[in-house]
Design a protein around this motif. Structure first.
Motif, mmCIF file in Angstrom:
data_model
loop_
_atom_site.group_PDB
_atom_site.id
_atom_site.type_symbol
_atom_site.label_atom_id
_atom_site.label_comp_id
_atom_site.label_asym_id
_atom_site.label_seq_id
_atom_site.Cartn_x
_atom_site.Cartn_y
_atom_site.Cartn_z
ATOM 1 N N TYR A 1 11.823 27.846 -19.074
ATOM 2 C CA TYR A 1 11.695 29.677 -19.587
ATOM 3 C C TYR A 1 12.173 29.225 -21.138
ATOM 4 O O TYR A 1 12.435 29.706 -21.979
ATOM 5 N N LYS A 2 12.487 28.079 -21.393
ATOM 6 C CA LYS A 2 13.084 27.970 -22.827
ATOM 7 C C LYS A 2 13.199 28.271 -24.170
ATOM 8 O O LYS A 2 13.596 28.749 -25.368
ATOM 9 N N ASN A 3 11.410 28.777 -23.884
ATOM 10 C CA ASN A 3 10.991 29.314 -25.414
ATOM 11 C C ASN A 3 9.963 29.887 -25.054
ATOM 12 O O ASN A 3 8.696 30.279 -25.867
ATOM 13 N N GLY B 1 26.995 32.859 -9.160
ATOM 14 C CA GLY B 1 28.079 32.223 -8.432
ATOM 15 C C GLY B 1 29.099 31.776 -9.168
ATOM 16 O O GLY B 1 29.855 31.537 -8.809
ATOM 17 N N ALA B 2 29.151 31.512 -10.899
ATOM 18 C CA ALA B 2 30.238 31.028 -11.629
ATOM 19 C C ALA B 2 31.399 31.311 -11.302
ATOM 20 O O ALA B 2 32.540 30.899 -11.614
ATOM 21 N N ASN B 3 31.627 32.918 -11.601
ATOM 22 C CA ASN B 3 32.974 33.439 -11.395
ATOM 23 C C ASN B 3 33.694 32.769 -10.481
ATOM 24 O O ASN B 3 34.781 33.087 -10.253
ATOM 25 N N ARG C 1 31.008 20.054 -13.297
ATOM 26 C CA ARG C 1 31.028 20.738 -14.990
ATOM 27 C C ARG C 1 32.656 21.968 -14.304
ATOM 28 O O ARG C 1 32.446 22.476 -13.724
ATOM 29 N N LEU C 2 32.449 22.199 -15.958
ATOM 30 C CA LEU C 2 33.303 23.198 -16.298
ATOM 31 C C LEU C 2 32.866 24.327 -16.133
ATOM 32 O O LEU C 2 32.064 25.057 -16.603
ATOM 33 N N MET C 3 33.263 24.943 -15.562
ATOM 34 C CA MET C 3 32.207 26.265 -14.502
ATOM 35 C C MET C 3 32.817 27.292 -15.551
ATOM 36 O O MET C 3 33.917 27.108 -16.170
ATOM 37 N N GLY D 1 29.501 26.983 -21.053
ATOM 38 C CA GLY D 1 28.301 26.611 -21.471
ATOM 39 C C GLY D 1 27.329 28.330 -21.077
ATOM 40 O O GLY D 1 27.650 29.081 -20.768
ATOM 41 N N HIS D 2 26.107 28.497 -22.560
ATOM 42 C CA HIS D 2 25.654 29.899 -21.671
ATOM 43 C C HIS D 2 24.027 28.920 -22.215
ATOM 44 O O HIS D 2 23.883 28.684 -23.460
ATOM 45 N N ARG D 3 22.977 29.981 -21.592
ATOM 46 C CA ARG D 3 22.051 28.989 -22.148
ATOM 47 C C ARG D 3 21.651 29.884 -23.387
ATOM 48 O O ARG D 3 20.306 29.762 -23.720
ATOM 49 N N TYR E 1 23.717 32.489 -25.201
ATOM 50 C CA TYR E 1 24.732 32.145 -26.114
ATOM 51 C C TYR E 1 25.320 30.873 -26.654
ATOM 52 O O TYR E 1 25.875 30.037 -25.503
ATOM 53 N N LYS E 2 25.036 30.791 -28.376
ATOM 54 C CA LYS E 2 25.959 29.284 -28.792
ATOM 55 C C LYS E 2 26.482 28.893 -29.401
ATOM 56 O O LYS E 2 27.373 28.091 -29.975
ATOM 57 N N ASN E 3 27.473 30.128 -30.267
ATOM 58 C CA ASN E 3 28.860 30.085 -30.464
ATOM 59 C C ASN E 3 30.072 30.887 -29.688
ATOM 60 O O ASN E 3 31.045 31.020 -29.709
ATOM 61 N N PRO F 1 33.585 29.519 -23.398
ATOM 62 C CA PRO F 1 33.766 30.339 -22.161
ATOM 63 C C PRO F 1 33.227 31.763 -22.659
ATOM 64 O O PRO F 1 32.281 31.755 -23.121
ATOM 65 N N ASN F 2 32.032 31.588 -20.798
ATOM 66 C CA ASN F 2 31.275 32.370 -20.665
ATOM 67 C C ASN F 2 31.678 33.601 -20.413
ATOM 68 O O ASN F 2 32.968 33.244 -19.955
ATOM 69 N N VAL F 3 31.058 34.466 -19.441
ATOM 70 C CA VAL F 3 31.743 36.516 -19.510
ATOM 71 C C VAL F 3 32.685 35.717 -18.072
ATOM 72 O O VAL F 3 33.204 36.508 -17.693
HETATM 73 N N1 CMC Z 1 30.257 21.460 -18.325
HETATM 74 C C1 CMC Z 1 30.221 20.169 -18.453
HETATM 75 N N2 CMC Z 1 28.611 19.516 -19.775
HETATM 76 C C2 CMC Z 1 27.953 21.340 -19.778
HETATM 77 C C3 CMC Z 1 28.075 22.642 -19.238
HETATM 78 C C4 CMC Z 1 29.801 22.771 -18.362
HETATM 79 N N3 CMC Z 1 29.807 24.017 -18.303
HETATM 80 N N4 CMC Z 1 27.754 23.434 -19.942
HETATM 81 C C5 CMC Z 1 26.405 22.487 -19.801
HETATM 82 N N5 CMC Z 1 26.810 21.033 -20.293
HETATM 83 C C6 CMC Z 1 25.831 19.976 -20.619
HETATM 84 C C7 CMC Z 1 25.222 19.647 -20.146
HETATM 85 O O1 CMC Z 1 25.359 18.400 -18.974
HETATM 86 C C8 CMC Z 1 24.338 19.018 -21.120
HETATM 87 O O2 CMC Z 1 24.792 17.719 -21.574
HETATM 88 P P1 CMC Z 1 23.645 16.332 -22.272
HETATM 89 O O3 CMC Z 1 22.804 17.359 -23.840
HETATM 90 O O4 CMC Z 1 24.712 15.553 -22.555
HETATM 91 O O5 CMC Z 1 22.388 15.875 -21.138
HETATM 92 C C9 CMC Z 1 23.986 19.826 -22.417
HETATM 93 O O6 CMC Z 1 25.389 20.992 -22.041
HETATM 94 C C10 CMC Z 1 23.613 21.347 -22.214
HETATM 95 O O7 CMC Z 1 23.621 21.758 -20.901
HETATM 96 P P2 CMC Z 1 21.837 22.261 -20.133
HETATM 97 O O8 CMC Z 1 22.401 22.284 -18.932
HETATM 98 O O9 CMC Z 1 21.168 21.869 -20.630
HETATM 99 O O10 CMC Z 1 22.374 23.272 -20.563
HETATM 100 P P3 CMC Z 1 21.305 25.162 -20.242
HETATM 101 O O11 CMC Z 1 21.370 25.778 -21.305
HETATM 102 O O12 CMC Z 1 20.038 24.802 -19.011
HETATM 103 O O13 CMC Z 1 22.444 25.636 -18.926
HETATM 104 C C11 CMC Z 1 24.198 26.838 -17.897
HETATM 105 C C12 CMC Z 1 23.259 26.987 -19.245
HETATM 106 C C13 CMC Z 1 25.213 28.031 -17.904
HETATM 107 C C14 CMC Z 1 23.386 26.658 -16.420
HETATM 108 C C15 CMC Z 1 25.218 25.275 -18.641
HETATM 109 O O14 CMC Z 1 26.168 25.680 -19.240
HETATM 110 C C16 CMC Z 1 26.415 25.697 -16.720
HETATM 111 O O15 CMC Z 1 25.874 24.841 -15.655
HETATM 112 N N6 CMC Z 1 27.560 25.789 -16.928
HETATM 113 C C17 CMC Z 1 28.494 26.456 -15.958
HETATM 114 C C18 CMC Z 1 27.722 27.528 -15.021
HETATM 115 C C19 CMC Z 1 28.070 28.684 -15.553
HETATM 116 O O16 CMC Z 1 29.386 28.836 -16.043
HETATM 117 N N7 CMC Z 1 27.647 29.633 -15.768
HETATM 118 C C20 CMC Z 1 27.676 30.729 -15.337
HETATM 119 C C21 CMC Z 1 26.269 31.519 -16.950
HETATM 120 S S1 CMC Z 1 26.528 33.329 -17.734
HETATM 121 C C22 CMC Z 1 26.284 34.068 -16.547
HETATM 122 C C23 CMC Z 1 25.451 34.432 -16.214
HETATM 123 O O17 CMC Z 1 24.616 34.620 -16.959
HETATM 124 O O18 CMC Z 1 25.065 34.281 -14.642
#
Ligand code: CMC
Length: 428
Positions: A47-49, A267-269, A301-303, A306-308, A310-312, A361-363
């Protein structure tokens, strides 16, 4: 700006209205797409769009790092409001007057007793059970103990369900934690504030008086506010879709808890802290883990990055980072984990891979450090997220019911086998 979008399929043009939100975001209204095109659907995994609903609760702008609940900025709410005020705001749409807030709190307190039989269910779980699984099950079980909360049609029924779950949920959270650490269960103290009571229910030892620590109360208040809603994320969409079948509030929230549990979401926290601890145990070599995160052959992945949306930057992460420094300073804690986190953040902010992909970094990156300073066990971190997110889930469920949204039922593009004849077992 044009007020329609045109889709052309096989030379046939169809116009679809554009709808503008109050923050000038625009959506193409494709409600009539299948009827107008003879069955075409859109395909959008994850559902990205795709907007699943119209909502007046939370606004966020991922590019600008803006988050507002009902129009109020997260920065202002985190500084000036308390969690119960924010819960009222999210659920009912306006900041409460003193009288409204007092009544809301009274009604919640009246509903804060959990049936003693729920303890028998809790007893049946192994001690090693993850508290998110326990919390989800017990929340679902509340349905059986409060059958009148299932079939809610009127606003009054809804209100009763809302105060019931806000009253009982913290008890379940505390019980899930206390059971695991072998502590007796109790029901807290009606004379305390909502957040103070949560802390007492979690930490009171049976053989000593619990003394409130203002630093911890304020820190938890802030953390809960920052987690309270985040529009149509995975768990909230789950709550809305389960609720759209008119399943009751408790069942919908239980499903939301399960969705939140995953390491890509709430679960990321927990995963962040485990990652930071692993880096520390491994000699604190952050560069090694940066390399692992960038290596596509490595699932690591670096837990907390990243965020679906937030991009800044994640505005919640900014507030939490400052809060983590303050809480550790106020409590006089020197935590090497905080230094590893700061080092990792610096490296990521200057690394091409992370910069190019807009990974900040996310929340969840810093919240675990505060929870750890508060002596909350690591596997309870996601439970704390659920506690904070509860008002958001409730607000979204209530909005969905009041707007009489239809049952959620996406379509699919079938890519399996076409019709074929059955093959009997001796011929396969
Ligand atoms: N470490 C390394 N690479 C990453 C990471 C990361 N944490 N997050 C995204 N990427 C890369 C990913 O491999 C992809 O690379 P490429 O374009 O070369 O294939 C690119 O960045 C885009 O990633 P995506 O998975 O398509 O992005 P998404 O919007 O579908 O996913 C996310 C967002 C939050 C699931 C993902 O960034 C992630 O897995 N982060 C780590 C887990 C995390 O911290 N989650 C908490 C989110 S905030 C709290 C909440 O809302 O629950």
């Amino acid at each position: 700006m044009a007020n329609t979008a045109t889709i052309e399929i096989n030379g046939q043009k169809q116009e679809f209205p554009l709808i503008e939100g109050t923050e000038k975001e625009v959506a193409i209204d494709i409600k009539a797409l299948r009827a107008a095109t003879g069955g075409f659907i859109t395909l959008d995994p994850g559902y990205k769009n795709t907007g699943s609903c119209e909502s007046g609760i939370t606004f966020l702008d991922g590019e600008k790092g803006i988050l507002r609940y009902r129009g109020y900025t997260i920065e202002e709410l985190a500084e000036k409001a308390d969690f119960l005020e924010v819960a009222f705001l999210l659920i009912f749409g306006e900041l409460p007057t003193k009288e409204q807030l007092d009544k809301f709190h009274e009604d919640i307190k009246k509903n804060s007793i959990v049936d003693e039989d729920v303890k028998k269910i809790l007893d049946a779980f192994p001690k090693a059970a993850h508290p998110m699984g326990v919390l989800s099950s017990l929340t679902s079980a509340l349905t059986a103990f409060n059958p009148s909360s299932v079939d809610v049609d009127s606003e009054e029924d809804m209100y009763n369900s809302v105060v019931r779950i806000l009253g009982k949920f913290p008890v379940l959270v505390a019980w899930a934690m206390r059971k695991k650490s072998g502590m007796p269960l109790d029901y807290g103290d009606k004379n305390l504030g909502y957040v103070e009571n949560i802390l007492k229910m979690m930490f009171k030892k049976p053989n000593e008086e619990y003394v409130q620590n203002k630093i911890l109360v304020d820190a938890l208040d802030k953390l809960l506010i920052l987690h309270a809603d985040h529009e149509q994320n995975c768990s909230t969409s789950t709550v809305r879709i389960v609720g759209s079948s008119h399943a009751g509030l408790f069942a919908s929230i239980s499903a939301g808890i399960s969705a939140l549990w995953g390491p890509l979401h709430g679960g990321a926290n927990q995963a962040v802290l485990e990652m930071l601890e692993a880096i520390k145990e491994d000699g604190g070599d952050t560069k090694k883990y940066m390399a692992k995160a960038k290596d596509k052959a490595d699932p690591f992945r670096l837990m907390g990055f990243g965020h679906r949306v937030y991009k800044n930057f994640d505005p919640r992460a900014k507030i939490i980072k400052v809060a983590a420094d303050e809480v550790l300073g106020d409590l006089g804690i020197e935590d090497p984990i905080l230094n590893i986190a700061k080092g990792l953040e610096q490296e990521a902010l200057n690394d091409d891979y992370f910069v190019k992909r807009k990974l900040y970094p996310n929340v969840d990156f810093y919240s675990g450090i505060i929870y750890r300073a508060m002596e909350i066990p690591t596997d309870m971190f996601t439970v704390m997220f659920a506690l904070g997110r509860l008002p958001g889930w409730i607000a979204q469920w209530r909005e969905m019911r009041l707007r009489k949204e239809p049952i959620g039922r996406p379509r699919q593009l079938y890519t399996g086998a076409t019709k074929r004849a059955f093959v009997s077992i001796n011929k396969r």
